[in-house]
Design a protein around this motif. Structure first.
Motif, PDB file in Angstrom:
ATOM      1  N   THR A   1      30.755  30.444  31.225  1.00  0.00           N
ATOM      2  CA  THR A   1      29.497  31.083  30.827  1.00  0.00           C
ATOM      3  C   THR A   1      28.561  31.235  32.010  1.00  0.00           C
ATOM      4  O   THR A   1      27.908  32.272  32.184  1.00  0.00           O
ATOM      5  N   ARG A   2      28.484  30.209  32.865  1.00  0.00           N
ATOM      6  CA  ARG A   2      27.582  30.249  34.016  1.00  0.00           C
ATOM      7  C   ARG A   2      27.926  31.421  34.943  1.00  0.00           C
ATOM      8  O   ARG A   2      27.046  32.121  35.429  1.00  0.00           O
ATOM      9  N   ILE A   3      29.207  31.634  35.192  1.00  0.00           N
ATOM     10  CA  ILE A   3      29.628  32.709  36.098  1.00  0.00           C
ATOM     11  C   ILE A   3      29.736  34.035  35.369  1.00  0.00           C
ATOM     12  O   ILE A   3      29.222  35.062  35.813  1.00  0.00           O
ATOM     13  N   GLY A   4      30.413  34.030  34.216  1.00  0.00           N
ATOM     14  CA  GLY A   4      30.710  35.278  33.518  1.00  0.00           C
ATOM     15  C   GLY A   4      29.497  36.006  32.995  1.00  0.00           C
ATOM     16  O   GLY A   4      29.508  37.240  32.887  1.00  0.00           O
ATOM     17  N   SER A   5      28.429  35.285  32.659  1.00  0.00           N
ATOM     18  CA  SER A   5      27.252  35.938  32.091  1.00  0.00           C
ATOM     19  C   SER A   5      26.542  36.840  33.090  1.00  0.00           C
ATOM     20  O   SER A   5      25.712  37.670  32.706  1.00  0.00           O
ATOM     21  N   ARG A   6      26.871  36.693  34.376  1.00  0.00           N
ATOM     22  CA  ARG A   6      26.228  37.532  35.401  1.00  0.00           C
ATOM     23  C   ARG A   6      27.022  38.796  35.712  1.00  0.00           C
ATOM     24  O   ARG A   6      26.577  39.636  36.492  1.00  0.00           O
ATOM     25  N   ILE A   7      28.203  38.918  35.123  1.00  0.00           N
ATOM     26  CA  ILE A   7      29.072  40.063  35.427  1.00  0.00           C
ATOM     27  C   ILE A   7      28.987  41.046  34.263  1.00  0.00           C
ATOM     28  O   ILE A   7      29.697  40.924  33.272  1.00  0.00           O
TER      29      ILE A   7
ATOM     30  N   ASP B   1      29.724  45.332  38.822  1.00  0.00           N
ATOM     31  CA  ASP B   1      29.919  43.883  38.825  1.00  0.00           C
ATOM     32  C   ASP B   1      31.394  43.535  38.591  1.00  0.00           C
ATOM     33  O   ASP B   1      31.952  42.645  39.233  1.00  0.00           O
ATOM     34  N   GLY B   2      32.005  44.247  37.623  1.00  0.00           N
ATOM     35  CA  GLY B   2      33.396  43.972  37.297  1.00  0.00           C
ATOM     36  C   GLY B   2      34.335  44.255  38.452  1.00  0.00           C
ATOM     37  O   GLY B   2      35.262  43.485  38.723  1.00  0.00           O
ATOM     38  N   GLY B   3      34.100  45.357  39.156  1.00  0.00           N
ATOM     39  CA  GLY B   3      34.940  45.693  40.304  1.00  0.00           C
ATOM     40  C   GLY B   3      34.837  44.648  41.404  1.00  0.00           C
ATOM     41  O   GLY B   3      35.841  44.231  41.987  1.00  0.00           O
ATOM     42  N   ARG B   4      33.609  44.212  41.670  1.00  0.00           N
ATOM     43  CA  ARG B   4      33.420  43.183  42.695  1.00  0.00           C
ATOM     44  C   ARG B   4      34.024  41.851  42.256  1.00  0.00           C
ATOM     45  O   ARG B   4      34.593  41.122  43.082  1.00  0.00           O
TER      46      ARG B   4
ATOM     47  N   ALA C   1      34.280  43.038  31.798  1.00  0.00           N
ATOM     48  CA  ALA C   1      33.354  44.080  32.247  1.00  0.00           C
ATOM     49  C   ALA C   1      34.042  45.432  32.384  1.00  0.00           C
ATOM     50  O   ALA C   1      33.505  46.463  31.950  1.00  0.00           O
ATOM     51  N   LEU C   2      35.227  45.455  32.974  1.00  0.00           N
ATOM     52  CA  LEU C   2      35.933  46.716  33.177  1.00  0.00           C
ATOM     53  C   LEU C   2      36.668  47.166  31.924  1.00  0.00           C
ATOM     54  O   LEU C   2      36.642  48.344  31.570  1.00  0.00           O
ATOM     55  N   GLY C   3      37.327  46.233  31.251  1.00  0.00           N
ATOM     56  CA  GLY C   3      38.108  46.600  30.071  1.00  0.00           C
ATOM     57  C   GLY C   3      37.267  47.174  28.950  1.00  0.00           C
ATOM     58  O   GLY C   3      37.656  48.157  28.305  1.00  0.00           O
TER      59      GLY C   3
ATOM     60  N   VAL D   1      45.504  41.982  47.391  1.00  0.00           N
ATOM     61  CA  VAL D   1      45.653  43.444  47.441  1.00  0.00           C
ATOM     62  C   VAL D   1      45.289  44.061  46.092  1.00  0.00           C
ATOM     63  O   VAL D   1      44.574  45.069  46.025  1.00  0.00           O
ATOM     64  N   VAL D   2      45.772  43.472  45.011  1.00  0.00           N
ATOM     65  CA  VAL D   2      45.456  43.978  43.673  1.00  0.00           C
ATOM     66  C   VAL D   2      43.947  43.919  43.436  1.00  0.00           C
ATOM     67  O   VAL D   2      43.328  44.875  42.964  1.00  0.00           O
ATOM     68  N   GLY D   3      43.336  42.786  43.787  1.00  0.00           N
ATOM     69  CA  GLY D   3      41.898  42.643  43.575  1.00  0.00           C
ATOM     70  C   GLY D   3      41.072  43.588  44.406  1.00  0.00           C
ATOM     71  O   GLY D   3      40.003  44.034  43.973  1.00  0.00           O
ATOM     72  N   ALA D   4      41.561  43.925  45.600  1.00  0.00           N
ATOM     73  CA  ALA D   4      40.803  44.793  46.504  1.00  0.00           C
ATOM     74  C   ALA D   4      40.588  46.183  45.932  1.00  0.00           C
ATOM     75  O   ALA D   4      39.655  46.896  46.329  1.00  0.00           O
ATOM     76  N   VAL D   5      41.418  46.591  44.991  1.00  0.00           N
ATOM     77  CA  VAL D   5      41.294  47.917  44.381  1.00  0.00           C
ATOM     78  C   VAL D   5      40.132  47.962  43.381  1.00  0.00           C
ATOM     79  O   VAL D   5      39.642  49.034  43.038  1.00  0.00           O
ATOM     80  N   GLY D   6      39.663  46.788  42.952  1.00  0.00           N
ATOM     81  CA  GLY D   6      38.649  46.721  41.904  1.00  0.00           C
ATOM     82  C   GLY D   6      37.398  47.555  42.134  1.00  0.00           C
ATOM     83  O   GLY D   6      37.015  48.365  41.281  1.00  0.00           O
TER      84      GLY D   6
END
Length: 417
Positions: free
Chosen positions: A270-276, A281-284, A335-337, A389-394
């Motif tokens: 909750t502490r981390i996810g509530s800021r995204i 935000d989701g891509g980062r 966030a993205l989904g 590499v997968v994450g970098a595409v976000g």
């Protein structure tokens, strides 16, 4: 008076609105049941029913593959008939199927019952995604993060309960787990009666039925999400084998890393996810997750080259970093989904996303055991690089999706940012 204070505390902890609290409670109950069953299912069918392990694995694999086919149609049905109604129907079918497992005595019967369960699970998963969007409209990111916190806690509690049954190792104990899971499905369905009956949202005129499959940015994210999902079996499958067979760490380290993973996800989600919140935000966050896995995988590899206590300490530190990556990855997925999908087709989109994730989970054991266990340290380094590499595409994917949403108008209850 005490009861009133207790209810108030629950309201503060569980969520902002009544509907949010209901969905959190229903999801928590459901996942407690999952934790009860998943931990001991294979043991029941092999040790109690007496089926060969190969037959049990084949039946569950067949059921899982067939179940993949129901996600998108089930999601489309949820969009057209309302997510609450379809989710309740799916939960009812799962309750019946789970109860029927106590009658299973052959491979064929297990395959049939498990297939019915998996088809209903795929439909229910897509409907659940659509329902989350309709319920969590005030602070979507905060609600979804809190929801996942309670889901994780439910699985942990269910798994602990299953441990007692496994220790008892009797037919009656295993039957309690199976019927307890069936009861959790039924109770979850009943709790959903407390939610509003959300009406279907009308699609734009002349929109094609399979809109999710033609949405290229979302299809790309589905593939990336499934690929990044390989990080889950790292904790449940790969790391326990690695610690046991390739390091000098004490055996209790296997249990410790699992407990730490659960604790970190419950305490920090909750502490981390509530800021995204936004697509940006989701891509980062997706990129951050990949970088955290890039750090944790080499740490896991180093455990094989360290003495006893250093190996245990490295494993604990690695799982802490990996767990942070899991939180960032799941928050990015929310966030993205949800943010990339139009409101009127959330069920269909979540069905496609679930299909990609489940396909990745089905392939994960073969990929991870072959690539990592087969190559050793080099395999861990390749795995960390793969996640990075997968994450970098976000971020690029989020920008592409955001541009598409601006061109086509409002899409989702999630902020686009």
């Amino acid at each position: 008076m005490i009861k009133g204070r207790s209810s108030g505390r629950i309201a503060v902890i569980a969520g902002g609105s009544r509907s949010e609290r209901v969905l959190i409670l229903a999801s928590f109950v459901n996942r407690v049941g999952n934790g009860l069953f998943n931990t001991a299912a294979a043991l029941y069918f092999t040790l109690v029913v007496g089926l060969p392990a190969v037959q049990v694995g084949a039946a569950l694999t067949v059921a899982g593959l067939i179940g993949l086919l129901a996600g998108i149609p089930g999601g489309h049905l949820a969009d057209r008939r309302g997510p609450r109604t379809i989710m309740m129907l799916a939960l009812t079918v799962q309750a019946v199927a789970m109860s029927a497992l106590v009658l299973v005595e052959s491979w064929a019967a297990l395959a049939v019952v498990a297939t019915v369960d998996q088809l209903a699970a795929a439909v229910g998963g897509a409907a659940w995604g659509a329902l989350v969007v309709r319920v969590g409209t005030e602070r979507p990111a905060h609600f979804r993060a809190k929801l996942r916190t309670y889901v994780n806690l439910g699985v942990v509690l269910g798994t602990v309960g299953a441990g007692f049954a496994v220790a008892a190792d009797t037919r009656a104990a295993y039957l309690v787990l199976i019927l307890g899971n069936a009861a959790s499905f039924a109770l979850c369905a009943l709790l959903l009666f407390l939610l509003p009956r959300y009406r279907a949202l009308a699609p734009p005129p002349r929109q094609r039925r399979g809109i999710a499959l033609t949405d290229r940015p979302f299809v790309a994210f589905t593939a990336l999400h499934g690929a990044m999902g390989l990080q889950y079996p790292v904790v449940s499958l790969l790391l326990p084998i690695w610690i046991s067979e390739h390091t000098d760490a004490p055996r209790w380290t296997v249990a410790a890393v699992s407990a730490i993973n659960s604790a970190v996800c419950v305490l920090l989600q909750t502490r981390i996810g509530s800021r995204i919140e936004t697509l940006r935000d989701g891509g980062r966050a997706f990129r951050t997750a990949g970088l955290l896995f890039l750090l944790s995988c080499p740490m896991m590899a180093l455990t094989a080259h360290a003495p006893v206590w250093a190996a245990a300490g490295l494993a604990v530190a690695a799982i802490f970093v990996h767990s942070l990556g899991e939180i960032w990855e799941s928050s990015a997925g929310f966030a993205l989904g949800f943010g990339m999908a139009p409101d009127h087709a959330q069920g269909q989109y979540q069905g496609l996303l679930g299909l990609g994730f489940s396909a990745g989970q089905a392939l994960a054991p073969a990929i991870l055991t072959t690539a990592v266990l087969g190559l050793g340290t080099a395999g861990w380094l390749l795995l960390g690089g793969f996640f990075a590499v997968v994450g970098a595409v976000g971020p690029a994917l989020a920008r592409s999706a955001g541009a598409g949403r601006e061109a086509s108008g409002p899409r989702s209850a999630a902020k686009q940012g």
